[in-house]
Design a protein around this motif. Structure first.
Motif, PDB file in Angstrom:
ATOM      1  N   HIS A  73      44.072  42.333  33.070  1.00 29.95           N
ATOM      2  CA  HIS A  73      43.956  40.885  32.842  1.00 29.95           C
ATOM      3  C   HIS A  73      43.663  40.644  31.372  1.00 29.95           C
ATOM      4  O   HIS A  73      43.182  41.521  30.652  1.00 29.95           O
ATOM      5  CB  HIS A  73      42.884  40.251  33.739  1.00 29.95           C
ATOM      6  N   LYS A  74      43.963  39.423  30.918  1.00 29.29           N
ATOM      7  CA  LYS A  74      43.885  39.082  29.485  1.00 29.29           C
ATOM      8  C   LYS A  74      42.528  39.334  28.843  1.00 29.29           C
ATOM      9  O   LYS A  74      42.444  39.673  27.681  1.00 29.29           O
ATOM     10  CB  LYS A  74      44.261  37.606  29.279  1.00 29.29           C
ATOM     11  N   LYS A  75      41.462  39.148  29.591  1.00 23.98           N
ATOM     12  CA  LYS A  75      40.123  39.220  28.988  1.00 23.98           C
ATOM     13  C   LYS A  75      39.413  40.540  29.288  1.00 23.98           C
ATOM     14  O   LYS A  75      38.187  40.591  29.323  1.00 23.98           O
ATOM     15  CB  LYS A  75      39.292  38.037  29.481  1.00 23.98           C
ATOM     16  N   GLN A  76      40.183  41.609  29.468  1.00 22.41           N
ATOM     17  CA  GLN A  76      39.599  42.898  29.846  1.00 22.41           C
ATOM     18  C   GLN A  76      38.459  43.318  28.914  1.00 22.41           C
ATOM     19  O   GLN A  76      37.431  43.781  29.358  1.00 22.41           O
ATOM     20  CB  GLN A  76      40.663  43.998  29.884  1.00 22.41           C
ATOM     21  N   SER A  77      38.615  43.144  27.633  1.00 18.69           N
ATOM     22  CA  SER A  77      37.622  43.655  26.678  1.00 18.69           C
ATOM     23  C   SER A  77      36.580  42.602  26.261  1.00 18.69           C
ATOM     24  O   SER A  77      35.735  42.874  25.408  1.00 18.69           O
ATOM     25  CB  SER A  77      38.327  44.174  25.422  1.00 18.69           C
ATOM     26  N   ASN A 105      40.831  37.675  35.426  1.00 18.00           N
ATOM     27  CA  ASN A 105      40.208  38.706  36.243  1.00 18.00           C
ATOM     28  C   ASN A 105      40.045  38.178  37.665  1.00 18.00           C
ATOM     29  O   ASN A 105      39.605  37.050  37.866  1.00 18.00           O
ATOM     30  CB  ASN A 105      38.839  39.063  35.650  1.00 18.00           C
ATOM     31  N   HIS A 106      40.408  38.987  38.631  1.00 18.97           N
ATOM     32  CA  HIS A 106      40.240  38.607  40.029  1.00 18.97           C
ATOM     33  C   HIS A 106      40.023  39.857  40.866  1.00 18.97           C
ATOM     34  O   HIS A 106      40.335  40.969  40.418  1.00 18.97           O
ATOM     35  CB  HIS A 106      41.452  37.809  40.536  1.00 18.97           C
ATOM     36  N   MET A 110      42.226  45.332  39.136  1.00 20.61           N
ATOM     37  CA  MET A 110      42.189  46.702  38.623  1.00 20.61           C
ATOM     38  C   MET A 110      42.993  47.633  39.530  1.00 20.61           C
ATOM     39  O   MET A 110      43.762  48.470  39.046  1.00 20.61           O
ATOM     40  CB  MET A 110      40.748  47.220  38.522  1.00 20.61           C
ATOM     41  N   GLN A 111      42.822  47.471  40.848  1.00 18.65           N
ATOM     42  CA  GLN A 111      43.574  48.306  41.787  1.00 18.65           C
ATOM     43  C   GLN A 111      45.071  48.019  41.691  1.00 18.65           C
ATOM     44  O   GLN A 111      45.891  48.946  41.760  1.00 18.65           O
ATOM     45  CB  GLN A 111      43.091  48.082  43.227  1.00 18.65           C
ATOM     46  N   ALA A 112      45.437  46.765  41.495  1.00 17.80           N
ATOM     47  CA  ALA A 112      46.856  46.414  41.334  1.00 17.80           C
ATOM     48  C   ALA A 112      47.420  47.070  40.080  1.00 17.80           C
ATOM     49  O   ALA A 112      48.538  47.600  40.084  1.00 17.80           O
ATOM     50  CB  ALA A 112      47.021  44.900  41.278  1.00 17.80           C
ATOM     51  N   ARG A 113      46.647  47.050  38.993  1.00 16.84           N
ATOM     52  CA  ARG A 113      47.066  47.713  37.760  1.00 16.84           C
ATOM     53  C   ARG A 113      47.266  49.199  37.999  1.00 16.84           C
ATOM     54  O   ARG A 113      48.262  49.794  37.598  1.00 16.84           O
ATOM     55  CB  ARG A 113      46.022  47.468  36.666  1.00 16.84           C
ATOM     56  N   ASN A 114      46.307  49.833  38.679  1.00 16.48           N
ATOM     57  CA  ASN A 114      46.376  51.271  38.927  1.00 16.48           C
ATOM     58  C   ASN A 114      47.587  51.640  39.793  1.00 16.48           C
ATOM     59  O   ASN A 114      48.274  52.621  39.515  1.00 16.48           O
ATOM     60  CB  ASN A 114      45.084  51.768  39.564  1.00 16.48           C
ATOM     61  N   ARG A 115      47.847  50.857  40.830  1.00 19.24           N
ATOM     62  CA  ARG A 115      49.027  51.108  41.671  1.00 19.24           C
ATOM     63  C   ARG A 115      50.304  50.966  40.863  1.00 19.24           C
ATOM     64  O   ARG A 115      51.232  51.762  40.995  1.00 19.24           O
ATOM     65  CB  ARG A 115      49.048  50.157  42.873  1.00 19.24           C
ATOM     66  N   ARG A 116      50.358  49.959  40.017  1.00 14.46           N
ATOM     67  CA  ARG A 116      51.550  49.731  39.187  1.00 14.46           C
ATOM     68  C   ARG A 116      51.783  50.908  38.243  1.00 14.46           C
ATOM     69  O   ARG A 116      52.927  51.346  38.055  1.00 14.46           O
ATOM     70  CB  ARG A 116      51.376  48.428  38.409  1.00 14.46           C
TER      71      ARG A 116
END
Length: 145
Positions: A73-77, A105-106, A110-116
């Motif tokens: 998500h855009k505001k990760q950091s 962030n929702h 993170m899990q969606a990112r990891n699966r991708r």
């Protein structure tokens, strides 16, 4: 082109970092000799940061390899320390491609990112030392794929 992604823990001790970096450089270079040219990274703290820096360092020797960052998500950091933000911004600006997967962030991003990352890869380099959490989930997902 063959593709590899990374998954690992965020919290690493100083000793772990040195050992991990040494092994990462060796394993990444081994994969490059086997035809892997694209490396996908989640842009998180800890193992993601180390693996991105390792790929960027090896790009000097293997200029054909690519680093892609999949930002969840855009505001990760946003809540990171200034030092961590500097390293993150260096990685983002040095990457060959950056994909922001969600504008916010929702739960589950993170899990969606990891699966991708796993879905878009032929192999995974993982640093897993516990049987719970996001890295454990991602390794299990990769093994099933």
């Amino acid at each position: 082109m063959k593709t590899c992604c990374f998954t690992g823990h965020r919290n690493l001790s100083g000793d772990e970092r040195e050992q991990i970096m040494s092994v990462l450089l060796e394993k990444i270079e081994e994969l490059i000799t086997l035809g892997v040219a694209v490396f996908i990274n989640g842009g998180a703290l800890g193992f993601d940061t180390l693996s991105a820096l390792a790929v960027l360092g090896l790009k000097k020797k293997y200029n054909h390899i690519k680093l892609k960052i999949y930002v969840p998500h855009k505001k990760q950091s946003e809540l990171w320390s200034d030092d961590n933000k500097k390293i993150y911004n260096y990685i983002i600006s040095s990457a060959d491609e950056v994909k922001v997967l969600s504008p916010y962030n929702h739960a589950g991003c993170m899990q969606a990112r990891n699966r991708r990352m796993v879905d878009d890869s032929d192999c995974v380099i993982a640093y897993l030392r516990k049987t719970s959490g996001g890295t454990f989930y991602t390794v299990n997902y990769a093994e099933k794929k």
